[in-house]
Design an enzyme around this catalytic site. Sequence first.
Site, PDB file in Angstrom:
ATOM      1  N   ARG A 111     -25.066 -11.820  -4.092  1.00  0.00           N
ATOM      2  CA  ARG A 111     -26.440 -11.210  -3.601  1.00  0.00           C
ATOM      3  C   ARG A 111     -27.701 -11.644  -4.100  1.00  0.00           C
ATOM      4  NH1 ARG A 111     -23.059  -5.721  -3.885  1.00  0.00           N
ATOM      5  NH2 ARG A 111     -22.136  -5.603  -1.857  1.00  0.00           N
ATOM      6  N   HIS A 125     -20.407  -4.129 -13.803  1.00  0.00           N
ATOM      7  CA  HIS A 125     -20.683  -4.243 -12.329  1.00  0.00           C
ATOM      8  C   HIS A 125     -21.169  -2.743 -12.011  1.00  0.00           C
ATOM      9  CE1 HIS A 125     -19.692  -4.465  -8.157  1.00  0.00           C
ATOM     10  NE2 HIS A 125     -18.996  -3.700  -8.167  1.00  0.00           N
ATOM     11  N   ASP A 135     -22.073  -9.419  -6.939  1.00  0.00           N
ATOM     12  CA  ASP A 135     -23.554  -9.279  -7.085  1.00  0.00           C
ATOM     13  C   ASP A 135     -24.700 -10.564  -7.524  1.00  0.00           C
ATOM     14  OD1 ASP A 135     -23.127  -6.144  -8.369  1.00  0.00           O
ATOM     15  OD2 ASP A 135     -21.319  -7.707  -8.602  1.00  0.00           O
ATOM     16  N   THR A 136     -23.729 -11.512  -8.085  1.00  0.00           N
ATOM     17  CA  THR A 136     -24.232 -12.895  -8.072  1.00  0.00           C
ATOM     18  C   THR A 136     -24.491 -13.627  -6.844  1.00  0.00           C
ATOM     19  OG1 THR A 136     -23.457 -13.290 -10.371  1.00  0.00           O
ATOM     20  CG2 THR A 136     -23.969 -15.219  -9.144  1.00  0.00           C
ATOM     21  N   ASP A 173       0.799  -1.258   0.187  1.00  0.00           N
ATOM     22  CA  ASP A 173       0.023   0.057   0.006  1.00  0.00           C
ATOM     23  C   ASP A 173       0.917   1.168  -0.083  1.00  0.00           C
ATOM     24  OD1 ASP A 173      -3.265   0.341   0.877  1.00  0.00           O
ATOM     25  OD2 ASP A 173      -1.886   2.289   1.135  1.00  0.00           O
ATOM     26  N   ARG A 224     -17.673  10.637 -12.371  1.00  0.00           N
ATOM     27  CA  ARG A 224     -17.378   9.565 -12.514  1.00  0.00           C
ATOM     28  C   ARG A 224     -15.981   9.667 -13.300  1.00  0.00           C
ATOM     29  NH1 ARG A 224     -20.352   4.121 -13.234  1.00  0.00           N
ATOM     30  NH2 ARG A 224     -20.235   3.813 -15.597  1.00  0.00           N
ATOM     31  N   HIS A 266     -29.170 -21.426  -9.039  1.00  0.00           N
ATOM     32  CA  HIS A 266     -28.221 -21.336 -10.214  1.00  0.00           C
ATOM     33  C   HIS A 266     -28.688 -20.361 -11.128  1.00  0.00           C
ATOM     34  CE1 HIS A 266     -26.993 -25.046  -8.611  1.00  0.00           C
ATOM     35  NE2 HIS A 266     -28.119 -25.597  -8.659  1.00  0.00           N
ATOM     36  N   VAL A 323      -8.637   5.249  -5.475  1.00  0.00           N
ATOM     37  CA  VAL A 323      -9.514   6.421  -4.734  1.00  0.00           C
ATOM     38  C   VAL A 323     -10.814   6.671  -5.074  1.00  0.00           C
ATOM     39  CG1 VAL A 323      -7.390   7.954  -4.483  1.00  0.00           C
ATOM     40  CG2 VAL A 323      -8.563   8.246  -6.488  1.00  0.00           C
ATOM     41  N   LYS A 330      -0.069   1.254   7.092  1.00  0.00           N
ATOM     42  CA  LYS A 330      -1.513   0.651   6.912  1.00  0.00           C
ATOM     43  C   LYS A 330      -1.184  -0.927   6.635  1.00  0.00           C
ATOM     44  CE  LYS A 330      -6.139   0.517   5.937  1.00  0.00           C
ATOM     45  NZ  LYS A 330      -6.751  -0.062   7.061  1.00  0.00           N
ATOM     46  N   THR A 360     -18.268  -1.138   1.719  1.00  0.00           N
ATOM     47  CA  THR A 360     -18.614  -2.610   1.567  1.00  0.00           C
ATOM     48  C   THR A 360     -17.103  -3.419   1.905  1.00  0.00           C
ATOM     49  OG1 THR A 360     -18.417  -2.789  -0.596  1.00  0.00           O
ATOM     50  CG2 THR A 360     -20.737  -2.236   0.451  1.00  0.00           C
ATOM     51  N   VAL A 420     -10.070  -5.487  -8.695  1.00  0.00           N
ATOM     52  CA  VAL A 420     -11.296  -5.345  -7.924  1.00  0.00           C
ATOM     53  C   VAL A 420     -11.521  -3.995  -7.871  1.00  0.00           C
ATOM     54  CG1 VAL A 420     -12.245  -5.890  -5.752  1.00  0.00           C
ATOM     55  CG2 VAL A 420     -10.485  -7.290  -6.248  1.00  0.00           C
ATOM     56  N   ASN A 440     -12.779  -0.022  -8.244  1.00  0.00           N
ATOM     57  CA  ASN A 440     -13.987   0.172  -9.132  1.00  0.00           C
ATOM     58  C   ASN A 440     -13.532   1.660  -9.960  1.00  0.00           C
ATOM     59  OD1 ASN A 440     -15.948  -1.506  -8.899  1.00  0.00           O
ATOM     60  ND2 ASN A 440     -16.455  -0.663  -7.000  1.00  0.00           N
TER      61      ASN A 440
HETATM   62  P1  NAD Z   1      -9.780   2.237   0.820  1.00  0.00           P
HETATM   63  O1  NAD Z   1      -9.657   3.479   0.639  1.00  0.00           O
HETATM   64  O2  NAD Z   1     -10.103   1.550   2.081  1.00  0.00           O
HETATM   65  O3  NAD Z   1      -8.509   1.375   0.475  1.00  0.00           O
HETATM   66  C1  NAD Z   1      -7.752   1.579  -0.770  1.00  0.00           C
HETATM   67  C2  NAD Z   1      -6.282   1.497  -0.503  1.00  0.00           C
HETATM   68  O4  NAD Z   1      -5.624   1.661  -1.598  1.00  0.00           O
HETATM   69  C3  NAD Z   1      -5.931   2.337   0.397  1.00  0.00           C
HETATM   70  O5  NAD Z   1      -5.229   1.981   1.528  1.00  0.00           O
HETATM   71  C4  NAD Z   1      -4.929   3.653  -0.190  1.00  0.00           C
HETATM   72  O6  NAD Z   1      -3.920   3.755   0.733  1.00  0.00           O
HETATM   73  C5  NAD Z   1      -4.203   2.459  -1.202  1.00  0.00           C
HETATM   74  N1  NAD Z   1      -3.764   3.101  -2.365  1.00  0.00           N
HETATM   75  C6  NAD Z   1      -4.086   4.208  -2.942  1.00  0.00           C
HETATM   76  N2  NAD Z   1      -3.150   4.659  -4.037  1.00  0.00           N
HETATM   77  C7  NAD Z   1      -2.312   3.793  -3.921  1.00  0.00           C
HETATM   78  C8  NAD Z   1      -1.235   3.540  -4.856  1.00  0.00           C
HETATM   79  N3  NAD Z   1      -0.697   4.233  -5.743  1.00  0.00           N
HETATM   80  N4  NAD Z   1      -0.350   2.197  -4.432  1.00  0.00           N
HETATM   81  C9  NAD Z   1      -0.882   1.338  -3.714  1.00  0.00           C
HETATM   82  N5  NAD Z   1      -1.781   1.607  -2.715  1.00  0.00           N
HETATM   83  C10 NAD Z   1      -2.416   2.789  -2.970  1.00  0.00           C
HETATM   84  O7  NAD Z   1     -10.909   1.532  -0.135  1.00  0.00           O
HETATM   85  P2  NAD Z   1     -11.792   0.092  -0.060  1.00  0.00           P
HETATM   86  O8  NAD Z   1     -13.119   0.253   0.738  1.00  0.00           O
HETATM   87  O9  NAD Z   1     -10.728  -0.980   0.503  1.00  0.00           O
HETATM   88  O10 NAD Z   1     -12.050  -0.079  -1.656  1.00  0.00           O
HETATM   89  C11 NAD Z   1     -11.219  -0.356  -2.507  1.00  0.00           C
HETATM   90  C12 NAD Z   1     -11.538  -0.361  -3.862  1.00  0.00           C
HETATM   91  O11 NAD Z   1     -12.540  -1.531  -4.153  1.00  0.00           O
HETATM   92  C13 NAD Z   1     -12.416   0.742  -4.341  1.00  0.00           C
HETATM   93  O12 NAD Z   1     -12.149   1.107  -5.609  1.00  0.00           O
HETATM   94  C14 NAD Z   1     -13.789   0.272  -4.121  1.00  0.00           C
HETATM   95  O13 NAD Z   1     -14.937   0.733  -4.809  1.00  0.00           O
HETATM   96  C15 NAD Z   1     -13.514  -1.175  -4.538  1.00  0.00           C
HETATM   97  N6  NAD Z   1     -14.627  -2.317  -4.269  1.00  0.00           N
HETATM   98  C16 NAD Z   1     -14.957  -2.890  -5.277  1.00  0.00           C
HETATM   99  C17 NAD Z   1     -16.058  -3.789  -5.169  1.00  0.00           C
HETATM  100  C18 NAD Z   1     -16.257  -4.936  -6.087  1.00  0.00           C
HETATM  101  O14 NAD Z   1     -17.347  -5.604  -6.167  1.00  0.00           O
HETATM  102  N7  NAD Z   1     -15.367  -4.818  -7.215  1.00  0.00           N
HETATM  103  C19 NAD Z   1     -16.810  -4.004  -3.951  1.00  0.00           C
HETATM  104  C20 NAD Z   1     -16.482  -3.036  -2.890  1.00  0.00           C
HETATM  105  C21 NAD Z   1     -15.176  -2.168  -3.056  1.00  0.00           C
END
Ligand code: NAD
Length: 309
Positions: free
Chosen positions: A152, A176, A149-150, A36, A89, A169, A81, A41, A230, A119, A121
């Site tokens: 859910r 997403h 989502d599936t 990270d 967006r 099924h 972020v 952290k 989440t 993962v 978004n």
């Molecule tokens: P968060 O802010 O708690 O964690 C993100 C982490 O990324 C932070 O610890 C931050 O320091 C780190 N970070 C930022 N820039 C970085 C870099 N250049 N190099 C390394 N680390 C870096 O956010 P979160 O709640 O953990 O969510 C993370 C992502 O997952 C978000 O984009 C969120 O939307 C996504 N998400 C996706 C789903 C899905 O179904 N795909 C579900 C939930 C959340």
Amino acid sequence: MKRTNKISIIGAGFVGSATTLAITEAGIASHIVLVDINKDKAKGEALDIAHGAAFLKSTEIIAGDYKDTAESDIIIITAGVGPKKGETRLDIINKNLSIFKQMIPQIVRYSPNAILLIVSNPVDILTYITYKLSGFPANRVIGSGTVLDTSRLQYNLAKIFDVDPRSIHGYIIGEHGDSEFPVWSSLSIGPLSIEEYCKLENLELDELKSTVTHSVKNSAYEIIKTKGYTNYAIGLAVCRIVEAILRDENSILTISTYNPIDDVYYSVPNIVGRNGQVMKICPKFDEEEQSKLNNSKKILKDIISDINL
Ligand code: NAD
């Protein structure tokens, strides 16, 4: 410890740490490296989970830098972020694009044979970006897509029908995001179609479909309204994908994968095994489903055309 399966997780936030815990509990990785930008952290999360050693299957969990991710089998990206007040967006995508432009070359340099599992978004867009930036074959660049989502969908229907969610099924496909939808035409509860099951239970099918679709699509918003993010279910969903890869299960999961005809990533059921995506398994869609899928693809394509890769 003998290295069997090495996983690196970039981003040790809510999702990255929940994913680490899920994978550790599943006992499917010998080594996990957390990276990270906030090094403290990553260190704190790694240590906190590692201290459960006496209650977990043996996994070495460390915080590190990109060089420590070398020769990972799978790299999971949860870094990024989220939106700030007033940002569009596209603003978020462009911010994450610059983060990915800095991250992906380092990941590729140290693990040229890894599978990249995105993962962060918007997951379909960031998976597309990763595919383009990495130069990896498309089967090794996949997104978590609509796997959560599936689940859910299965959860909601299981509650209504009082059956095990694993006996439902059916799939959520497409983007997403807001344009995702359930494929009702091929959904079954055990051996019965949803029409047959609704008759059996004396339930109104159209009402059920609209209630469940609404609930699935709004699940994340509902949770974010309460706890602000989440993380647990997505952690489990990512762990499920990792397990399908490491165990070469050829499981069918709605990961986000590349469609070369449309040059876009979105989710449909896919076979997932040791090389990542094996192949798409699309059911025959009815007219409404096909039009919804086309709509999802168009939304994603329009975003892609606005990105400066
Ligand atoms: P968060 O802010 O708690 O964690 C993100 C982490 O990324 C932070 O610890 C931050 O320091 C780190 N970070 C930022 N820039 C970085 C870099 N250049 N190099 C390394 N680390 C870096 O956010 P979160 O709640 O953990 O969510 C993370 C992502 O997952 C978000 O984009 C969120 O939307 C996504 N998400 C996706 C789903 C899905 O179904 N795909 C579900 C939930 C959340």
